[in-house]
Write an enzyme that holds these catalytic residues in place. Structure first.
Site, PDB file in Angstrom:
ATOM      1  N   CYS A  13       0.835  -1.139  -0.164  1.00 39.06           N
ATOM      2  CA  CYS A  13       0.010  -0.088   0.052  1.00 39.06           C
ATOM      3  C   CYS A  13       0.792   1.253   0.043  1.00 39.06           C
ATOM      4  O   CYS A  13       0.627   2.225  -0.733  1.00 39.06           O
ATOM      5  CB  CYS A  13      -0.656  -0.004   1.104  1.00 39.06           C
ATOM      6  SG  CYS A  13      -2.155  -0.810   1.557  1.00 39.06           S
TER       7      CYS A  13
ATOM      8  N   GLU B 249      -3.442  -4.517  -5.009  1.00 39.34           N
ATOM      9  CA  GLU B 249      -3.080  -3.056  -5.423  1.00 39.34           C
ATOM     10  C   GLU B 249      -3.224  -2.970  -6.803  1.00 39.34           C
ATOM     11  O   GLU B 249      -3.783  -1.871  -7.384  1.00 39.34           O
ATOM     12  CB  GLU B 249      -1.651  -2.749  -5.041  1.00 39.34           C
ATOM     13  CG  GLU B 249      -1.533  -2.351  -3.630  1.00 39.34           C
ATOM     14  CD  GLU B 249      -2.388  -1.049  -3.205  1.00 39.34           C
ATOM     15  OE1 GLU B 249      -2.779  -0.294  -3.771  1.00 39.34           O
ATOM     16  OE2 GLU B 249      -2.886  -1.226  -1.756  1.00 39.34           O
TER      17      GLU B 249
END
Ligand SMILES: Cc1ncc(CN)c(N)n1
Length: 235
Positions: free
Chosen positions: A149, A221
């Protein structure tokens, strides 16, 4: 013996754990930079409908990421770490969420209205991945789950800013400047340091589990960009 009482005995010849984790999914990492959503975000051609979709989903994501950081405070007795996780909680709410709310305002939505939008499927799958590890995982597992992240967003931010420096009227300028900022870099750097410090105390099985977790977060992601590019819907 606890982590705090162990001497740190890193093998200097070996790449650090965080680098080994990234190396394990190098091609997918590179594909983050090349995803059409990311490319269009950088050059400013991303249709506003896609950006709106992304920001609204990301506002929901950030609430869950905040909770993940809050759980992290319960997995350490080291005060510096507790304080840093607390700072991440606040910064996610105050800096990142504020950025999202400012974009929300542009779309005519209040922060409260932004939370009424249902999570799209990928977001709905990614956030429990983080929260499950946050609740039942170890601290190295949690650090590993959240590392992509922080690290991917910083790399994407820098990559886009270097590729096409945004003009003052670039529609996504604030987003680019937020994620390419030294403050945001420091989040990923700190998580990597803490994880790398723990590496000598992990056995092969534990490290294999971290590779799995890191790959899963990295996949999510990529899927998150893809979700916003396709404006993913439930069947
Ligand atoms: C999906 C996602 N991943 C990471 C970040 C950066 N905190 C974010 N805002 N959104």
């Amino acid at each position: 013996m606890s982590f705090e009482t162990h001497p740190y005995t890193a093998d200097m010849a070996r790449p650090r754990l965080s680098e080994r984790l990234r190396e394990g999914c190098r091609s997918l990492w590179q594909r983050q930079m090349e995803h059409p959503f990311v490319v269009a975000l950088g050059n400013g051609t991303l249709p506003s409908a896609n950006f709106q979709f992304y920001i609204l989903q990301d506002a929901l994501f950030l609430d869950e990421l905040t909770k993940t950081f809050a759980y992290a405070t319960t997995k350490t007795t080291n005060h510096e770490e507790m304080e840093q996780f607390g700072t991440f909680v606040l910064n996610t709410l105050l800096v990142e969420a504020d950025l999202h709310h400012r974009y929300g305002e542009r779309f005519g939505l209040s922060p409260a209205e932004m939370t009424t939008i249902p999570m799209a499927p990928t977001n709905y799958a990614y956030t429990p991945h983080l929260l499950t590890i946050a609740t039942v995982g170890t601290l190295p597992e949690l650090l590993t789950a959240i590392l992509p992240c922080a690290w991917i967003y910083a790399e994407v931010g820098h990559h886009l800013l270097d590729t096409v420096p945004p003009a003052p009227d670039h529609p996504y300028r604030d987003w680019l400047l937020t994620y390419a900022s030294p403050d945001f870099d420091s989040v990923g750097t700190w998580i990597r340091e803490r994880l790398d410090q723990r590496a000598p105390f992990l056995n092969a099985q534990e490290e294999a589990r971290l590779h799995e977790i890191f790959l899963t977060s990295t996949r999510y992601e990529w899927l998150f960009w893809d979700m916003a590019w396709k404006m993913e819907e439930w069947p």
